[in-house]
Design a protein around this motif. Structure first.
Motif: not given
Length: 483
Positions: A130-135, A143-146, A380-389
């Motif tokens: 997940r860190l690789v993706l965020l960076r 949003v697309n990637a997540m 729901q989890f796509t949104a949670y895991n994206t907006v968290a950061y």
């Protein structure tokens, strides 16, 4: 030398499309998520080969959970120190090596040791991936990637049991582990080619005491939650949960004094992150319970075969894959807050309606309904895991990913515990020795009643939360300009 070759090859090459990065990370995570559940179906066959009782094979599952619990909190600091690509590749290599040792295990002891090694690789793959993706991915594409990344996290636990059943029926159980080898080799190669190596600027001192305290706390809690789903182990599971809570309290006291704790609870003060952790944790009660309740529901309540039940359960996986094309448009139109509030109610109530399933329902209708459940829950989890950061600073990103993943794993295990507890409680109240249809109905309603409380936390998201990620404000501005 190999790193220099890959870096040289990357010179002059365009930055890879975010879908490439997302699918590389997703493939590794799918391998880990599938392996975490595929083993359950094969345990009776493996027990015969090892000459032990089937219940004693449960240690093969819990040893993996123990390794996850110990090492996930340390993953962020390790990625900062050695580089996210380096650690991600190493995690894949360790996971594949552990898989090979699992396949070659001649007895239960060797299998447990191999599962501990495999869990070490899995613990690094989840948060570091997940860190690789965020960076690596621009915020506008997040949003697309997540949405691509979340697919394996949702379908892995669902596909695990039927895939395990097919392998045990038509092949040798050792192929459960051998299938990870080609996937891992391809993943290792693609990570080396396409993923850049990011190192954190933080020079934090490793929190050894916190590592020990959090490892005991999380390991005991995960062991306790997992064992609570098995009959006859209630006292042992309660003991483990109590131990986990005591060491968790000890860790919290330690973390207040340490300048850089291994799990940084001050991240919960960041509005979007803290709210996403709490709301997402409540919703994961339902997500964690479904892979436990649904197969039993269809086999014991409906009298379906394991294969037929597995086919029905895979419907949710199809729904989650269909979601990835829709999420960016919905979030751009309505924003994170409105989408999470409305979709959260729909997703949770959808699984609550599973309580109404009965054997005289057409299986095609049940399948279609589960497709929709998977679709809304995946969103729901796509949104949670994206907006968290959204509000996390770059230098705290690694700490945030390990913290978030720790709670994600903990709450999924708790979902199994809550589902099993609700089922057994209903059986006790109704005097049933085996679960009846109404017992499953009660369990579905109970776990979804907990998850629906996430709505109150979803309402606490700021209306502008994640606006620059979703493009929601930009969409409104364009609409106003047109009029």
């Amino acid at each position: 030398m190999s790193d220099q070759i890959y870096q040289a090859a990357a010179i002059g090459r365009a930055k890879p499309n975010f879908r490439v990065i997302a699918m590389i990370v997703a493939s590794a995570m799918f391998m880990e998520q599938l392996d975490a559940t595929v083993l359950a179906t094969a345990l009776p066959t493996m027990a015969r080969d090892f000459g032990v009782s089937a219940p004693s094979m449960s240690i093969a599952l819990t040893s993996y959970l123990l390794s996850l619990a110990i090492f996930i909190p340390a993953s962020g600091l390790i990625a900062d120190r050695f580089g996210s690509r380096t650690v991600f590749r190493a995690a894949i290599a360790v996971f594949v090596t552990g898989s090979i040792f699992c396949a070659l295990s001649p007895n239960l002891l060797c299998l447990v040791l191999a599962r501990l090694l495999q869990g070490l690789g899995g613990a690094m793959m989840l948060p570091v991936g997940r860190l690789v993706l965020l960076r690596s991915v621009d915020r506008k594409d997040m949003v697309n990637a997540m949405s691509w990344l979340l697919v394996p996290a949702l379908i892995g636990p669902i596909l695990g049991p039927p895939v395990g059943g097919l392998i045990v029926t038509y092949l040798d159980w050792r192929w459960i582990f051998y299938i990870n080898v080609p996937i891992g080799i391809i993943g290792f190669t693609l990570v080396s080619i396409f993923i850049e190596d990011f190192k954190g600027e933080s020079k934090r001192r490793f929190d050894t005491v916190g590592f020990i305290l959090s490892g005991i706390a999380l390991g005991s809690l995960l062991f306790g939650f997992e064992s609570s789903s098995r009959p006859g182990e209630a006292a042992f599971s309660l003991f483990l949960i109590a131990v986990g809570m005591l060491f968790g309290i000890a860790y919290l006291k330690h973390a207040r004094r340490h300048p850089s704790p291994i799990m940084d609870f001050s991240l919960m003060k960041v509005p979007s992150f803290g709210t996403s952790v709490i709301a997402g944790s409540l919703t994961r009660i339902t997500q964690g319970a479904q892979p436990f309740l649904l197969p039993l529901y269809f086999q014991l309540g409906f009298g379906l075969s394991a294969a037929k039940a597995g086919q029905l359960v895979t419907a949710a996986a199809l729904g989650s894959m269909a979601m990835k094309a829709v999420a960016p448009r919905v979030l751009r139109r309505f924003g994170f807050r409105n989408s999470l509030v409305a979709n959260g109610v729909i997703a949770t109530c959808g699984y609550a309606l599973c309580a109404a399933f009965r054997p005289d329902w057409p299986l095609a209708l049940i399948f279609a309904f589960l497709v929709m459940c998977g679709f809304f829950m995946s969103f729901q989890f796509t949104a949670y895991n994206t907006v968290a950061y959204d509000e996390i600073d770059r230098d705290r990103m690694s700490s945030a990913t390990s913290f978030y993943t720790t709670f994600q794993q903990l709450m999924l295990s708790l979902g199994i515990c809550v589902g099993a507890l609700a089922l057994h409680t209903s059986m006790t109240v109704n005097g049933s020795e085996t679960p009846q249809l109404h017992d499953f109905s009660a369990a579905f309603l109970f776990v979804t009643a907990i998850s629906i409380t996430a709505t109150f936390w979803n309402l606490r998201f700021a209306r502008s939360a994640g606006a620059d990620i979703s493009g929601h404000d930009a969409g409104k501005a364009a609409h106003a300009a047109e009029h």
